[in-house]
Motif scaffolding. Structure first.
Motif, PDB file in Angstrom:
ATOM      1  N   HIS A 117     -56.222  29.879  41.634  1.00 19.22           N
ATOM      2  CA  HIS A 117     -56.728  31.189  41.232  1.00 19.22           C
ATOM      3  C   HIS A 117     -58.250  31.199  41.140  1.00 19.22           C
ATOM      4  O   HIS A 117     -58.881  32.208  41.400  1.00 19.22           O
ATOM      5  CB  HIS A 117     -56.093  31.625  39.917  1.00 19.22           C
ATOM      6  N   ASP A 148     -59.107  37.415  36.284  1.00 22.80           N
ATOM      7  CA  ASP A 148     -58.060  38.392  36.586  1.00 22.80           C
ATOM      8  C   ASP A 148     -57.384  38.834  35.288  1.00 22.80           C
ATOM      9  O   ASP A 148     -57.572  38.225  34.237  1.00 22.80           O
ATOM     10  CB  ASP A 148     -57.053  37.792  37.570  1.00 22.80           C
ATOM     11  N   ASN A 182     -54.452  38.596  34.161  1.00 15.87           N
ATOM     12  CA  ASN A 182     -53.568  37.595  33.547  1.00 15.87           C
ATOM     13  C   ASN A 182     -54.338  36.353  33.106  1.00 15.87           C
ATOM     14  O   ASN A 182     -53.735  35.396  32.625  1.00 15.87           O
ATOM     15  CB  ASN A 182     -52.456  37.195  34.514  1.00 15.87           C
ATOM     16  N   GLN A 212     -55.503  33.982  34.731  1.00 21.30           N
ATOM     17  CA  GLN A 212     -55.093  32.732  35.379  1.00 21.30           C
ATOM     18  C   GLN A 212     -56.284  31.901  35.831  1.00 21.30           C
ATOM     19  O   GLN A 212     -56.266  30.679  35.706  1.00 21.30           O
ATOM     20  CB  GLN A 212     -54.171  33.030  36.554  1.00 21.30           C
ATOM     21  N   SER A 213     -57.320  32.551  36.363  1.00 24.59           N
ATOM     22  CA  SER A 213     -58.493  31.803  36.815  1.00 24.59           C
ATOM     23  C   SER A 213     -59.170  31.085  35.642  1.00 24.59           C
ATOM     24  O   SER A 213     -59.710  29.993  35.804  1.00 24.59           O
ATOM     25  CB  SER A 213     -59.486  32.731  37.524  1.00 24.59           C
ATOM     26  N   ILE A 267     -57.486  30.320  32.577  1.00 19.58           N
ATOM     27  CA  ILE A 267     -56.531  29.419  31.927  1.00 19.58           C
ATOM     28  C   ILE A 267     -56.314  28.139  32.726  1.00 19.58           C
ATOM     29  O   ILE A 267     -56.159  27.059  32.143  1.00 19.58           O
ATOM     30  CB  ILE A 267     -55.207  30.157  31.639  1.00 19.58           C
ATOM     31  N   GLU A 268     -56.323  28.215  34.057  1.00 16.58           N
ATOM     32  CA  GLU A 268     -56.172  26.997  34.868  1.00 16.58           C
ATOM     33  C   GLU A 268     -57.238  25.964  34.530  1.00 16.58           C
ATOM     34  O   GLU A 268     -56.935  24.793  34.312  1.00 16.58           O
ATOM     35  CB  GLU A 268     -56.294  27.329  36.360  1.00 16.58           C
ATOM     36  N   SER A 310     -57.033  24.813  30.716  1.00 13.57           N
ATOM     37  CA  SER A 310     -55.945  23.847  30.495  1.00 13.57           C
ATOM     38  C   SER A 310     -56.329  22.454  30.977  1.00 13.57           C
ATOM     39  O   SER A 310     -56.004  21.445  30.336  1.00 13.57           O
ATOM     40  CB  SER A 310     -54.679  24.308  31.212  1.00 13.57           C
TER      41      SER A 310
END
Length: 163
Positions: free
Chosen positions: A22, A68, A70, A72-73, A75-76, A79
């Motif tokens: 992402h 984005d 969600n 995702q860019s 959180i990846e 994490s």
């Protein structure tokens, strides 16, 4: 006879990092890091003479990434950084060893005037060191997408010229 060449177009690039799909899609800007060495000073009775160093230093890889809806860019990368630093327990770090590993390689592809890959810059053993903050505000009249700054360290980078 001089060859006619086009200038480097700073908005024609592609960044790929398999571990962060992402992030790859949402990269807005990226800075090709500096490379430097610290010369060694040699003292003489008259003046200091500098000699080439035997170690090279690579600057950080920094990029701006759209977030984005969600996240995702964000959180990846978040994490990955959390797992690297194991802030709560060793199991977080173990998930790296069992999964994608600690490091990842990445490629910055520079595109030519025909939008074809011209040069690939390959970063080895990349890992995140910083994921920036995200500003949220209800008082903005224009809706601008949120952008986060991400910074990575790596062991080295090299060039692959595509012909």
């Amino acid at each position: 006879m001089a060859l006619l060449q086009n200038f480097l177009n700073p908005n024609e690039f592609r960044f790929t990092l398999a571990r962060l799909p992402h992030v790859e899609f949402f990269v807005q800007s990226i800075t090709l890091p500096d490379i430097s060495s610290n010369p060694v000073a040699q003292a003489t009775p008259f003046k200091t003479i500098y000699r080439p160093a035997d170690k090279i230093e690579f600057g950080d890889l920094s990029m701006s990434v759209l977030v984005d809806e969600n996240m995702q860019s964000y959180i990846e990368t978040w994490s990955w950084l959390i797992a690297l630093t194991k802030p709560e327990n060793f199991q977080q770090y173990q998930s790296l060893l069992d999964g994608d590993g600690i490091y990842s390689d990445a490629t910055l592809s520079i595109l030519n005037s025909k939008k074809n890959t011209n040069i690939q810059i390959r970063f080895k053993d990349l890992f995140p060191i910083s994921v920036g903050s995200i500003s949220l505000a209800t008082n903005q009249s224009d809706v601008n997408p949120s952008v986060v700054e991400m910074t990575f360290k790596y062991s080295s980078y090299d060039f692959d010229f595509i012909t």
